[in-house]
Every structure is written in C-alpha cells, then in structure tokens.
Design an enzyme around this catalytic site. Structure first.
Site, PDB file in Angstrom:
ATOM      1  N   TYR A  86      48.430  31.331  58.512  1.00  0.00           N
ATOM      2  CA  TYR A  86      48.242  32.024  57.225  1.00  0.00           C
ATOM      3  C   TYR A  86      47.021  31.465  56.495  1.00  0.00           C
ATOM      4  O   TYR A  86      46.151  32.213  56.043  1.00  0.00           O
ATOM      5  CB  TYR A  86      49.503  31.882  56.361  1.00  0.00           C
ATOM      6  CG  TYR A  86      49.304  32.344  54.934  1.00  0.00           C
ATOM      7  CD1 TYR A  86      49.204  33.704  54.634  1.00  0.00           C
ATOM      8  CD2 TYR A  86      49.190  31.427  53.874  1.00  0.00           C
ATOM      9  CE1 TYR A  86      48.999  34.136  53.329  1.00  0.00           C
ATOM     10  CE2 TYR A  86      48.992  31.846  52.581  1.00  0.00           C
ATOM     11  CZ  TYR A  86      48.897  33.202  52.308  1.00  0.00           C
ATOM     12  OH  TYR A  86      48.689  33.630  51.008  1.00  0.00           O
TER      13      TYR A  86
ATOM     14  N   ILE B  63      66.466  21.282  49.647  1.00  0.00           N
ATOM     15  CA  ILE B  63      65.053  20.877  49.590  1.00  0.00           C
ATOM     16  C   ILE B  63      64.615  20.455  50.985  1.00  0.00           C
ATOM     17  O   ILE B  63      65.335  19.716  51.657  1.00  0.00           O
ATOM     18  CB  ILE B  63      64.872  19.650  48.669  1.00  0.00           C
ATOM     19  CG1 ILE B  63      65.259  19.984  47.236  1.00  0.00           C
ATOM     20  CG2 ILE B  63      63.449  19.135  48.717  1.00  0.00           C
ATOM     21  CD1 ILE B  63      64.956  18.842  46.267  1.00  0.00           C
TER      22      ILE B  63
HETATM   23  P1  NAD Z   1      53.451  40.651  48.609  1.00  0.00           P
HETATM   24  O1  NAD Z   1      53.969  40.574  50.003  1.00  0.00           O
HETATM   25  O2  NAD Z   1      54.394  40.977  47.518  1.00  0.00           O
HETATM   26  O3  NAD Z   1      52.216  41.656  48.519  1.00  0.00           O
HETATM   27  C1  NAD Z   1      51.438  42.026  49.638  1.00  0.00           C
HETATM   28  C2  NAD Z   1      51.406  43.534  49.687  1.00  0.00           C
HETATM   29  O4  NAD Z   1      50.574  43.941  50.781  1.00  0.00           O
HETATM   30  C3  NAD Z   1      52.798  44.136  49.942  1.00  0.00           C
HETATM   31  O5  NAD Z   1      53.056  45.144  48.984  1.00  0.00           O
HETATM   32  C4  NAD Z   1      52.699  44.725  51.360  1.00  0.00           C
HETATM   33  O6  NAD Z   1      53.503  45.887  51.510  1.00  0.00           O
HETATM   34  C5  NAD Z   1      51.209  45.013  51.453  1.00  0.00           C
HETATM   35  N1  NAD Z   1      50.694  45.021  52.825  1.00  0.00           N
HETATM   36  C6  NAD Z   1      50.949  44.117  53.828  1.00  0.00           C
HETATM   37  N2  NAD Z   1      50.295  44.478  54.948  1.00  0.00           N
HETATM   38  C7  NAD Z   1      49.604  45.621  54.664  1.00  0.00           C
HETATM   39  C8  NAD Z   1      48.744  46.474  55.402  1.00  0.00           C
HETATM   40  N3  NAD Z   1      48.443  46.225  56.696  1.00  0.00           N
HETATM   41  N4  NAD Z   1      48.217  47.565  54.798  1.00  0.00           N
HETATM   42  C9  NAD Z   1      48.521  47.840  53.492  1.00  0.00           C
HETATM   43  N5  NAD Z   1      49.332  47.079  52.739  1.00  0.00           N
HETATM   44  C10 NAD Z   1      49.868  45.977  53.318  1.00  0.00           C
HETATM   45  O7  NAD Z   1      52.732  39.240  48.314  1.00  0.00           O
HETATM   46  P2  NAD Z   1      52.099  38.670  46.963  1.00  0.00           P
HETATM   47  O8  NAD Z   1      52.760  37.378  46.700  1.00  0.00           O
HETATM   48  O9  NAD Z   1      52.052  39.719  45.915  1.00  0.00           O
HETATM   49  O10 NAD Z   1      50.623  38.341  47.466  1.00  0.00           O
HETATM   50  C11 NAD Z   1      49.508  39.168  47.143  1.00  0.00           C
HETATM   51  C12 NAD Z   1      48.239  38.478  47.618  1.00  0.00           C
HETATM   52  O11 NAD Z   1      48.097  37.216  46.964  1.00  0.00           O
HETATM   53  C13 NAD Z   1      48.216  38.188  49.119  1.00  0.00           C
HETATM   54  O12 NAD Z   1      46.921  38.417  49.602  1.00  0.00           O
HETATM   55  C14 NAD Z   1      48.559  36.710  49.200  1.00  0.00           C
HETATM   56  O13 NAD Z   1      48.010  36.119  50.353  1.00  0.00           O
HETATM   57  C15 NAD Z   1      47.922  36.193  47.926  1.00  0.00           C
HETATM   58  N6  NAD Z   1      48.546  34.960  47.444  1.00  0.00           N
HETATM   59  C16 NAD Z   1      49.846  34.930  47.029  1.00  0.00           C
HETATM   60  C17 NAD Z   1      50.405  33.735  46.593  1.00  0.00           C
HETATM   61  C18 NAD Z   1      51.840  33.608  46.155  1.00  0.00           C
HETATM   62  O14 NAD Z   1      52.289  32.483  45.881  1.00  0.00           O
HETATM   63  N7  NAD Z   1      52.602  34.702  46.022  1.00  0.00           N
HETATM   64  C19 NAD Z   1      49.632  32.576  46.574  1.00  0.00           C
HETATM   65  C20 NAD Z   1      48.325  32.644  47.016  1.00  0.00           C
HETATM   66  C21 NAD Z   1      47.786  33.843  47.425  1.00  0.00           C
END
Ligand code: NAD
Length: 307
Positions: free
Chosen positions: A139, A199
C-alpha cells in the site's frame, strides 16, 4: 469551479464532495462503489459509477473541469500485503490513467490523496516531508509511486500537482471492513458494545490521528493555494497519541473502564508517527482545529453505528 473527485463516494471523498457542493462548486464523482456508498453524497453531486482506469469515461467527466481530486484507491495495508498486484493495478495504474485523461482534457491541477504511510519506520517520530520515504507495505509503495508519477507526469505535461500525505484519518462513517478495520472505529465499536478491545503489540506505538473535517479543510485549500505545484504536504493533527492513550480517552468519553487485551502475534506497525505540519501551515494555511477528544465525541454522535 468544476471539480472531479475520484473515489468521491468513500469516507474522505464524500465529506469533501459535500463540503464543495455547499461552497457552490459543480462536483462530479467517479467511483466503482467497491468501498464507497452513494447515499453518503449530497444529491447535487453527480455520481458516475466506474473505474478510474476507464479513460473514455474520464474524458467525458473531465470536460471543462478545473481541478481533479484523486482519492480512488484500495486502502488497507494488511490487504495490500496479500494482494499487492491489485494495489499496484488500482493505486498506481489508476493514477497514471487519471493523469493521461487529464492531459487529454487539459485540466489545470490535480490534488492527490497520498499517505503518511510512505515514511515507514524513521529514526525520528516527527516526520518532515524531506525525509527519505521508506515504505514497508505494498500500500505504502503504491502511494509513493502514485506521488512520483503524478509529479513527474505533471512536470512533463504542464499539469499542476500537489500530493497531501494524510496521516491516520478518523471520523463518522469510516469503513469497518470485517478484516483489519482501522483502529479508531474498531476500538469505538468494541468499547461501546462492551466487547474486548484488542491492541496489536504493547500499545505504546504512537499515531497521528486527524479528524475528517480537518482533512477536508486541507484538501479544499489545496485546489487553489498558489505555491503548491509539485509539492508533497503532510496533513495530520501534529500530535502523537499512543494506542493506550487513545483507549483511555475512549474510556473517559464512554464512561467505561476498558481493559485492553494485547495480541503480541500481530505486528504493531511502525513505532511512532507524527506529522510535521510546518509546510502545511505555510502553503495551505492549515491548522487542525479538532482535538482527539472532540473528534471522538463527534464521531460517536454522528455515526449511528455507535449508538
Ligand atoms: P475509502 O475506501 O472510503 O475511499 C476510496 C474510494 O475509492 C471508495 O469509495 C472506493 O469505492 C473507490 N475506489 C476504489 N477503487 C476504485 C477504482 N478502481 N475506481 C473507482 N473508484 C474506486 O478510503 P478513504 O479512507 O476515504 O481514502 C481516500 C483516499 O485517502 C485514498 O486514496 C487513501 O489512500 C487516502 N488516505 C486515507 C487515509 C485514511 O486514514 N483513511 C490516510 C491516508 C491516505
């Protein structure tokens, strides 16, 4: 502005879209709904179900768009260790597809949701953007590769790019997948239902938990901030919290005495993580507003799963 949000039906994406709509922007979403949900979105957001690698669909959605937020991704570290090819395909390949389609459509700027996970284990606990990343999962590798692709392609094709390294996000309606859910909703659910709170490791590992609304503020600023081209910028709370402290805070809010169980077989992850926020402050005028206790209270109040 006219804005496209990939992954806009997800946890962070939907909060961002709903905020952008309130500010009178036109908001389009592409999401394959693999983890997202249509019902989270304000009905004024234009949702198209589709894959981020579908370039013809992207061309149509990018018509006259000013800025793209690229959030679509697979987001589980443990899952990425099992299925690295999928993570490479969606998180890296999908990002390159979005950049190609943006070039063809002449879009000005992309804001990438990257992750604090790219740092991996570092000698210091406060993480500045100039440290050399040391990703320790597929990831994290995929997020670093996405950052590099976006910046390099953006430079070659004249697209403004900015990557926000988001630390541990939490807030209402965060996904709770059956295997390896994120730590805050997992602890909240266990604590509030009277189940055991487990944990991984000794609980002294620290994380930087950042509330959803603060992340949305940083994302909103990144679409118009003047000096962010080709930058990577941390977005966190700037506060390290150990998992034991997190449990104490949840106990204090819920009025329950929580005796955690330690699973020493599972990896505790990196020892410490805390975002250095100087660059975010300077370039995005970003200061997190919601402390951990208030953020947890809001999460419990706004998320019916915890009632
Ligand atoms: P999430 O899983 O809720 O959101 C990701 C979205 O992308 C989902 O709605 C999913 O359906 C969609 N998706 C996945 N594969 C896809 C594809 N091939 N085509 C179209 N849509 C697709 O996750 P989140 O927590 O909202 O994360 C959003 C972004 O933020 C991500 O890029 C994640 O890497 C980044 N991020 C999140 C966190 C966290 O702690 N939640 C931390 C750092 C970075």
């Amino acid at each position: 502005m006219r804005i496209l949000v990939t992954g806009g039906a997800g946890f962070i994406g939907s909060a961002l879209c709903n905020q952008l709509i309130e500010a009178d922007h036109e908001v389009r979403v592409i999401d394959d709904l693999s983890a997202g949900e249509k019902d989270r979105l304000d009905p004024r957001v234009q949702l198209t179900r589709g894959d981020v690698a579908d370039i013809p669909k992207l061309w149509r959605l990018l018509l006259d768009v000013d800025c793209v937020y690229h959030l679509a991704a697979r987001v589980s570290v443990p899952e990425s260790i099992k299925y690295p090819r999928d993570y490479n395909h969606v998180n890296v390949g999908g990002t390159v597809s979005v950049m190609e389609a943006m070039r063809d459509a002449g879009v000005r700027r992309v804001v990438l949701a990257s992750s604090g996970a790219v740092y991996g284990q570092q000698a210091q606990s406060t993480l500045h953007e100039d440290l050399i990343p040391d990703p320790d999962s597929p990831y994290a590798v995929s997020k670093l590769a996405a950052e590099t692709y976006v910046r390099t392609i953006g430079t070659l094709w004249g697209i403004e790019t900015v990557a926000l390294r988001i630390f541990n996000a939490y807030g209402p309606h965060q996904q709770l997948p059956p295997s390896h859910p994120p730590v805050i909703p997992r602890f909240l659910r266990s604590a509030l239902t009277g189940a055991s709170v487990v944990i991984y490791g000794d609980g002294h590992q620290t994380r930087d938990f950042v509330y959803l609304d603060d992340i949305v503020d940083a994302l909103v600023s990144a679409s118009t901030a003047p000096d962010v081209d080709r930058q990577v910028i941390n977005v966190g709370s700037g506060q390290p919290t150990s998992l034991l402290e997190l449990i104490d805070t949840i106990g204090a809010i819920s009025g329950r005495e929580i005796e955690p169980i330690h699973n020493m077989q599972q990896s505790a992850g990196v020892r410490s993580m805390c975002a250095d926020l100087n660059r975010a402050h300077e370039l995005l005028n970003f200061t997190p507003k919601i402390g951990l206790r208030e953020g947890l209270e809001r999460t419990i109040q706004l998320d019916e799963r915890f009632h």
